[in-house]
Design a protein around this motif. Sequence first.
Motif, short mmCIF file in Angstrom:
data_model
loop_
_atom_site.label_atom_id
_atom_site.label_comp_id
_atom_site.label_asym_id
_atom_site.label_seq_id
_atom_site.Cartn_x
_atom_site.Cartn_y
_atom_site.Cartn_z
N GLY A 90 0.81 -1.22 0.00
CA GLY A 90 0.00 0.00 0.00
C GLY A 90 0.84 1.26 0.00
N HIS A 91 1.94 1.29 0.76
CA HIS A 91 2.79 2.48 0.79
C HIS A 91 3.45 2.72 -0.57
N LEU A 92 3.73 1.66 -1.30
CA LEU A 92 4.31 1.82 -2.64
C LEU A 92 3.28 2.39 -3.62
N PHE A 93 2.06 1.89 -3.55
CA PHE A 93 1.01 2.39 -4.44
C PHE A 93 0.68 3.86 -4.13
N GLN A 94 0.81 4.26 -2.85
CA GLN A 94 0.58 5.65 -2.49
C GLN A 94 1.63 6.54 -3.16
N ARG A 95 2.89 6.07 -3.23
CA ARG A 95 3.94 6.83 -3.92
C ARG A 95 3.65 6.92 -5.42
N VAL A 96 3.09 5.85 -5.98
CA VAL A 96 2.73 5.88 -7.41
C VAL A 96 1.67 6.94 -7.66
N GLU A 97 0.65 7.00 -6.81
CA GLU A 97 -0.41 8.00 -6.99
C GLU A 97 0.15 9.42 -6.86
N THR A 98 1.02 9.63 -5.88
CA THR A 98 1.62 10.95 -5.71
C THR A 98 2.43 11.34 -6.94
N THR A 99 3.20 10.39 -7.48
CA THR A 99 4.01 10.67 -8.66
C THR A 99 3.15 10.98 -9.87
N LEU A 100 2.05 10.28 -10.04
CA LEU A 100 1.17 10.54 -11.17
C LEU A 100 0.56 11.93 -11.08
N LYS A 101 0.17 12.34 -9.90
CA LYS A 101 -0.40 13.67 -9.73
C LYS A 101 0.65 14.76 -10.01
N GLN A 102 1.86 14.54 -9.52
CA GLN A 102 2.92 15.51 -9.81
C GLN A 102 3.22 15.58 -11.30
N CYS A 103 3.17 14.47 -11.96
CA CYS A 103 3.40 14.46 -13.41
C CYS A 103 2.33 15.25 -14.14
N LEU A 104 1.09 15.10 -13.73
CA LEU A 104 0.00 15.84 -14.36
C LEU A 104 0.14 17.34 -14.10
N ASP A 105 0.51 17.70 -12.89
CA ASP A 105 0.65 19.12 -12.56
C ASP A 105 1.82 19.76 -13.32
N SER A 106 2.95 19.07 -13.39
CA SER A 106 4.12 19.65 -14.04
C SER A 106 3.99 19.71 -15.55
#
Length: 616
Positions: A90-106
């Motif tokens: 679960g902690h790894l998937f949370q990092r994936v979600e955070t990375t995807l959101k940062q990618c969309l914002d940048s």
Amino acid sequence: MIATASDPNLGGRDVDLALAEHFCKEFQSKYKMDARSNPRAFLRLLTEVEKVKKQMSANSTTLPLNIECFMNDKDVRGDIKRTEMEQLCGHLFQRVETTLKQCLDSSGLTLEDIHSVEIVGGSSRIPAIKQLIEKVFKKIPSTTLNQDEAVSRGCALQCAMLSPAVRVKEFAVKDVQNYAVSVSWDASTDGEAAGEMEVFPVNHATPYSRMLTFYRQEPFSIKAMYTGNVPYPDKNIGTWIVKDIRPNAEGKPQKVKVKVRINLHGIMTVSSASLYEAKESTENENGEETQQQQQQQQQQQQTNQNSTEQQNDVDAPMTDGTNNAAPEVGSSTSWTKKISAWFSGEGDKEKKKKQVLKSIELPIESLTAGFSQVEINQYTEQEFKMIAADRQEKERADARNAFEEYVYELRGKLSSDDELAPYILDSDRSALIKHLDDMENWLYDEGEECNRQVYQDKLAELKSKGEPIQNRKIEFELRPFVIEDFAKSLQLTMKALEQMKANDPKFAHLTDEDVKKVDQAFKQSYQWLEQTRQKSVNAPKHLAPPVTVAQIRQEKNEFESTVSPILNKPPPKAPSPPKEQQKSPAEEKTQQAQNAQEQQNQQQNQTQENMEWSSN
């Protein structure tokens, strides 16, 4: 289309480690064994949990994990569900979600701007990750590309595009700089302060070059580093020292232009530095020298421009009036001094003076973590030597295998009663088999590590003894078929001679000389073939054949080249009848039809004869 990668510190191996830790704790409590203490056992565990992870992508039921002789000759067993795996990771998937959101914002894109989301990589098969992608981008992820081969295929395509030896279609790949790059420079002795500038921001296009302008009178250094959130503890890129800078004749700083570049591989470097020195020259005295310097300067500028265009660079001059030295100060002369110089006769002399801007290439000392050019050349030379050594080793191994294969093959055929044994005397066969045994013993003892030429010489020696035996076998097996083929050709010729003697109309156009020539060639070849047949019947198999297959075929070709042109000679055309004997149109038409039918029948007979000749 925009391509992006996920977190560089997050991947399928992290999921494998999480599952391995789970089973390590289970084996510790169930079997009282610590898989972490045995590297080999832990590696086997990682291999097995990776297989289970792939199975969970398509199966949500309980999946078993069985490893035989895991540690201390004991077998271990375990099982896991997909829901358990999602809880462990679960902690790894949370990092994936955070990375995807940062990618969309940048990216600066809205959800409406995104047409589709294509995912590649082995971990993209995990259902939880697919759900996260759909949650963030509001679109079902597409998997039209091969998830395991997409990156390698893209790398191969990029290599083909860059290679001068491979021709591909015209592609345009625009890459960007993932992390911002800043440069800083030290202060000078004349009061210039140190400074820093971000030359390549995040997502800046690459490859790209920028030109930085300084005013210096002594050597100085430029330091480059990454800025921002960089997933590496050391952000330093390197330091470059620009040397051989000197003040002008008046002791003031001179203009120095430094070119910083990020190439298509994402490597940042200080590629060049130039000193622009201004000198005064008199047109009358130094006219030729000044003109030559101007031509050289123009050629240098043209060369630099062409090089820039070939490298797909975009040079953008950048200056910072705060951190750099004072800008160039041009000399000014008051009107009073000009008028005074005019009346004193010095005006013409001053008027003829011109300023020449001379560009001097400056040496650069690179202090980076990578290899120097000398070291790169040494390693490249070492690589070529290793490639040549590998090629020589492969050729040596091929020569050794060819020699070993021939020893086994020849000995096996000599030992068989129906292969080569009938074509060699028993005493010679025993001696040759013993020699082959000696060669085998030599190959596995003294000849284990010989060079290629030794194996080739040994193979040539064996072939000089083995190939004559194999050739005798081939000659004996082919000789009856070749003789029979020649006999069929003679039989057809004899049939044609009988028709000639019977005054067959088909051969009525042949002259007596033609018939005599065919008859003489037939008798000579028939007699030769009978003698050859008799010699072949009585010839022993272990000796060379008295007449070879090649000689029989040559004799047959010479016979047919003499006889065939005569037997296939077409009859002469009949002369046209006189005008008074010409028939009416109806009779002429009937006669033409009859002649055509007779000619067609004659051509069919002639074609059948030719086919019999050509088939034999």
